[in-house]
Structures are given as structure tokens and as C-alpha cells.
Design a protein around this motif. Structure first.
Motif, PDB file in Angstrom:
ATOM      1  N   ALA A 122       0.838  -1.202   0.000  1.00  0.00           N
ATOM      2  CA  ALA A 122       0.000   0.000   0.000  1.00  0.00           C
ATOM      3  C   ALA A 122       0.873   1.252   0.000  1.00  0.00           C
ATOM      4  N   ALA A 123       1.939   1.227   0.814  1.00  0.00           N
ATOM      5  CA  ALA A 123       2.794   2.417   0.900  1.00  0.00           C
ATOM      6  C   ALA A 123       3.481   2.661  -0.438  1.00  0.00           C
ATOM      7  N   ALA A 124       4.034   1.615  -1.038  1.00  0.00           N
ATOM      8  CA  ALA A 124       4.736   1.800  -2.315  1.00  0.00           C
ATOM      9  C   ALA A 124       3.765   2.254  -3.394  1.00  0.00           C
ATOM     10  N   GLY A 125       2.564   1.666  -3.410  1.00  0.00           N
ATOM     11  CA  GLY A 125       1.574   2.035  -4.419  1.00  0.00           C
ATOM     12  C   GLY A 125       1.225   3.505  -4.345  1.00  0.00           C
ATOM     13  N   SER A 126       0.892   3.995  -3.134  1.00  0.00           N
ATOM     14  CA  SER A 126       0.484   5.404  -3.097  1.00  0.00           C
ATOM     15  C   SER A 126       1.680   6.332  -3.257  1.00  0.00           C
ATOM     16  N   PHE A 127       2.847   5.909  -2.793  1.00  0.00           N
ATOM     17  CA  PHE A 127       4.026   6.753  -2.968  1.00  0.00           C
ATOM     18  C   PHE A 127       4.339   6.949  -4.460  1.00  0.00           C
ATOM     19  N   ILE A 128       4.333   5.850  -5.200  1.00  0.00           N
ATOM     20  CA  ILE A 128       4.624   5.960  -6.629  1.00  0.00           C
ATOM     21  C   ILE A 128       3.550   6.799  -7.328  1.00  0.00           C
ATOM     22  N   GLY A 129       2.297   6.635  -6.889  1.00  0.00           N
ATOM     23  CA  GLY A 129       1.215   7.436  -7.456  1.00  0.00           C
ATOM     24  C   GLY A 129       1.433   8.923  -7.228  1.00  0.00           C
ATOM     25  N   LEU A 130       1.744   9.273  -5.978  1.00  0.00           N
ATOM     26  CA  LEU A 130       1.929  10.693  -5.658  1.00  0.00           C
ATOM     27  C   LEU A 130       3.145  11.256  -6.388  1.00  0.00           C
ATOM     28  N   LEU A 131       4.196  10.442  -6.451  1.00  0.00           N
ATOM     29  CA  LEU A 131       5.413  10.900  -7.109  1.00  0.00           C
ATOM     30  C   LEU A 131       5.162  11.175  -8.593  1.00  0.00           C
TER      31      LEU A 131
END
Ligand code: PHE
Length: 457
Positions: free
Chosen positions: A264-273
């Protein structure tokens, strides 16, 4: 009817599972959809982004764990996994319907997902052979419109993308899906980091972040709250059997809770980035982000034209999007393919190409819905919008609601504890969030959009 399959594949390690699941999660949703939904909610962007992030943490993460739990416990494709767990826990076999909703929802998504991915392949190809050069925002829009209004061109790239997708799934779980993710995901991440740095230098990062996190809103736009929730589902691949299918190849040792936090953390981080990189360029070149589904194709080529090294940048950008989309589309095809192979013993390659065929045909209809059939609307929406709307705003949240009820209230604590081996306190927290917050949250968001918003005005 318990259908056990003793010779099922298993991911080669816990990290392989994390990688493929992140691969499924990070896709067009995080890049194409996030930027256009945020852009379209101008005036309430901050609300959209915050609802999305809160939903990822409070609804998405607990459901991710629940879906993986069912897949691993049920040891089969989504239908069989539901059947097996329902039988083990003394529940009705009707619950298997949930598996069907997921499998068909995934194929529905794949039909338009492949078309949009085709746009990216088209622009990648253009950047590679001649470069996409546009001098004004109007020219960029005209170039996009020229593509969208050409059914043959859309159909061609959609076909290419479906072949890429089926080709990987045909090669198997470890030899195809895992291998493809192991190559593409690290590359994708590397390109994204470069793009973000490049975007921050060439664009306007402070303005992009200000835009994404601006919570000062005069009025919350209709649809923004449900969009935020729908997007959390879409970007985490929830409720569509994809995660359940991937979870069914997970070994018994892996700790589901810890693994899901990573995903979940990697998914939203990559999305925001990637959102930050895209908006930074959009603003840096004086463009507006409200173009709708064509957003990244209508704004970025202009930025690429004026940027030093823009053509190379464009090639890498579209490659990045294609990798992201490809690692997701294989997870959309896998659930039905695994059902076919396990139910009828059909060879995997045959099952993959045989499933791809009808999805490809539906995709061709989606291609036509942008041009020749654009007058043909169902509930005021062209086919493309209808499929997206149905899957993201309706099927995903409803199926998420059912999964929360199933795992939270029906499966029985013995099975749940046995699968989710978290420390007592963490377990209690997760279980209660799943039992109460997830169903109440989803229901409230539906109520809010359907009745309360008009009422509260
Ligand atoms: N999560 C993918 C994306 O963001 C889409 C997806 C949805 C994949 C549902 C699988 C299942 O692009």
C-alpha cells in the motif's frame, strides 16, 4: 465441493510476491487516472487526494490483507478460493459469486485498460521514430484528437497491448508474470525517479504540490468523494480478484500484514510521485490540468517539445507508463485464466489467448466509442466511460464491502487468526477496522454521494 490443486505454482519468494502485487497496483491508475481525476476536480483537488489517501489507509490496506487471506487460504482462483473458504467455514457456496464478480469485473476493466495503454504505446512509438513535437496547447490537443478519432489506429495499438498482456500470462505464474515484473518494476522505478528529478528541475514543483494538497475549497465538487474512494480501490487493484489470484500463489510462511503495508505504501508513494512529476511539468509550461482522460497526452508533449532532451524524456516517460500498465494488465487477465486452467485443465497458453480474444473484441468496441459510436450513449455515457464508471465507482466498492463482511463476520476468527499472524494488538486493530470502519466507511461514502450531498447543501 472442495477443489484442491496440489501442484499449484508458488512465487519464488516473499519479495517476488511484493513485487508482483506492487506491479499490479501501480499502473495507469496511478499515472493516467490519478492525474486526470485530480485535474478534473479543480477546486476540490485536495479533497480528492486526501479522501484517496485516507481510503488507502483505512479501507484499502485492510481489504488488501483480507483479499490475500482468502486467496492463500482457498488456494485457488477467485471462484475456487471463495468456494473452498466458504466450505471450510460452513458458509453458503453462494459466496463464490463474489469471485465471479471479481473475475468478470477484471476482464471488463481490461477491455478499456488495454485501449488506454494502447494510447501510450502509440505515443511511445511516435516519440521513438520521429518525436512528438507540438508548439501550442491547441496543437497538442489536435494531435490527441487525431488519434482518438481514428478507430484503426486505436485498434492497432490496443491489439499490440493485448498481445503483450496475453503473451506474459501464457508463460505462466513464475516464468511469465513473476519474470516480467522482475525486469519491469525496477526499471519503472528508476525511470520514475529520473523523471521526477527532471520534472522538478524543468517544471514547477512547488506549484504542483500546492495544487495536489490544496485543502481550501469553496465547495466540494459532486463526485469527488466517491472518486477518491473509487480511486483507492482502482489503484490498489481491489475487489477484482486480481489480488486474490496473486495471493493464492503465496506461500504459507509470508506475513500478510507486513507485506501489505509495503504494497500500500509503495503504491500510493509511486502514485503521488508521478502525479507530482506530471503536474510540475504541466504548470512549469503554463498549462492547465483539466483536460480529462487525455490529460497527460495533451499537456506533456508540449513540455517535451520545449525541454532540452525532451525527446529522450518522452521516450522514457512513455516506456515507464507502458511498463506500469503492462504489469497491471497481466493481473487483470490472470484470474479468469487460472479459473479456466484449474476448472477444465485447459493448457495455460490456450486459456490466456482464448480469454484475451473476447476482451480484445470488447476493447475494439471501446475504440469505436470514441469516434464512430460516440453518439451511442448508455445512461449518458459512451461505452468507455460506462465500463470505467461501473467498475470503479460501483463494482469495486461493492465487492470490497462484501469482502469485508465475509472476512470480518463470516469466516470465523480461527481461520483469520491462522492466516494473519500479527501481534495481538495489531491484529485486533486490523480486525476491528475491517469489521466496522470498512463497511461503514464504504456505505457512508455511497450515501453521501447519492443522497446526503444534495441534502446537506
Ligand atoms: N491497479 C491498477 C492501476 O492502478 C489497475 C487494476 C485494477 C489492476 C484492478 C488490477 C485490478 O492501474
Amino acid at each position: 465441493m472442495s477443489q484442491a490443486t496440489s501442484s499449484r505454482s508458488t512465487w519464488s519468494s516473499r519479495w517476488a510476491f511484493i513485487l508482483v502485487t506492487i506491479g499490479s497496483a501501480v499502473g495507469l491508475g496511478n499515472i493516467w487516472k490519478f492525474s486526470y481525476l485530480a485535474g478534473a476536480s479543480e477546486g476540490s483537488v485536495g479533497v480528492f487526494v486526501v479522501v484517496y489517501l485516507v481510503c488507502v489507509a483505512l479501507i484499502g490496506l485492510p481489504l488488501l490483507m483480507a483479499e490475500i487471506l482468502i486467496g492463500r487460504r482457498g488456494r485457488g482462483n477467485p471462484v475456487v478460493a471463495m468456494l473452498n473458504t466458504a466450505e471450510e467455514s460452513g458458509n453458503s457456496s453462494w459466496w463464490a459469486l463474489l469471485g465471479w464478480v471479481g473475475i468478470f469485473g477484471a476482464l471488463m476493466i481490461l477491455s478499456f485498460y488495454s485501449v488506454v495503454s494502447g494510447w501510450m504505446v502509440d505515443y511511445f512509438w511516435q516519440s521513438l521514430v520521429e518525436g512528438v513535437y507540438v508548439n501550442t496547447a491547441e496543437e497538442a490537443k489536435a494531435a490527441y484528437d487525431a488519434m482518438i478519432s481514428d478507430p484503426l489506429r486505436l485498434g492497432l495499438w490496443h491489439t499490440v497491448f493485448m498481445i503483450l498482456t496475453a503473451g506474459v500470462v501464457a508463460r505462466g505464474v513464475v516464468g511469465g508474470i513473476e519474470a516480467a515484473n522482475k525486469i519491469m518494476l525496477p526499471l519503472l522505478f528508476l525511470i520514475l525517479v529520473l523523471l521526477t528529478i527532471w520534472g522538478a528541475v524543468a517544471g514547477d514543483m512547488p506549484k504542483a504540490l500546492g495544487f495536489m494538497f490544496n485543502l481550501k475549497t469553496e465547495a466540494i465538487k459532486p463526485g469527488v468523494v466517491i472518486d477518491g474512494m473509487g480511486h483507492a480501490f482502482f489503484s490498489l487493484s481491489l475487489g477484482m480478484g486480481a489480488i486474490m489470484a496473486y495471493g493464492s500463489y503465496l506461500d504459507k510462511k509470508t506475513n500478510i500484514g507486513h507485506t501489505c503495508v509495503w504494497i500500500a505504501a509503495a503504491g500510493s508513494f509511486i502514485g503521488l510521485l508521478s502525479g507530482a512529476a506530471i503536474f510540475s511539468l504541466t504548470f512549469g509550461y503554463g498549462l492547465t490540468p483539466a483536460a480529462g482522460p487525455g490529460l497527460i497526452l495533451q499537456t506533456l508533449p508540449l513540455a517535451f517539445t520545449y525541454m532540452p532532451g525532451g525527446r529522450l524524456f518522452a521516450i522514457f516517460f512513455f516506456l515507464f507508463v507502458i511498463f506500469a500498465a503492462w504489469t497491471s494488465s497481466i493481473s487483470l487477465l490472470e484470474p479468469f485464466v487460472s479459473w479456466l486452467t484449474e476448472r477444465y485443465g485447459i493448457r495455460r497458453a490456450r486459456a490466456a489467448w482464448g480469454t484475451a480474444l473476447p476482451v480484445w473484441l470488447l476493447g475494439l468496441a471501446v475504440c469505436l466509442s470514441f469516434n464512430k459510436w460516440s453518439e451511442f450513449k448508455i445512461f449518458g455515457r459512451i461505452l468507455f466511460e460506462l465500463l470505467d464508471h461501473l467498475a470503479t465507482r460501483v463494482m469495486m466498492p461493492l465487492s470490497g464491502l462484501a469482502i469485508a463482511i465475509y472476512v470480518g463476520w463470516r469466516l470465523g476468527k480461527v481461520i483469520v487468526v491462522d492466516e494473519i499472524r500479527l501481534k495481538q494488538r495489531a491484529f485486533t486493530l486490523w480486525f476491528n477496522v475491517l469489521r466496522f470502519i470498512v463497511p461503514v466507511g464504504i456505505t457512508l461514502i455511497f450515501l453521501y454521494e447519492l443522497v446526503l450531498r444534495d441534502w446537506l447543501k
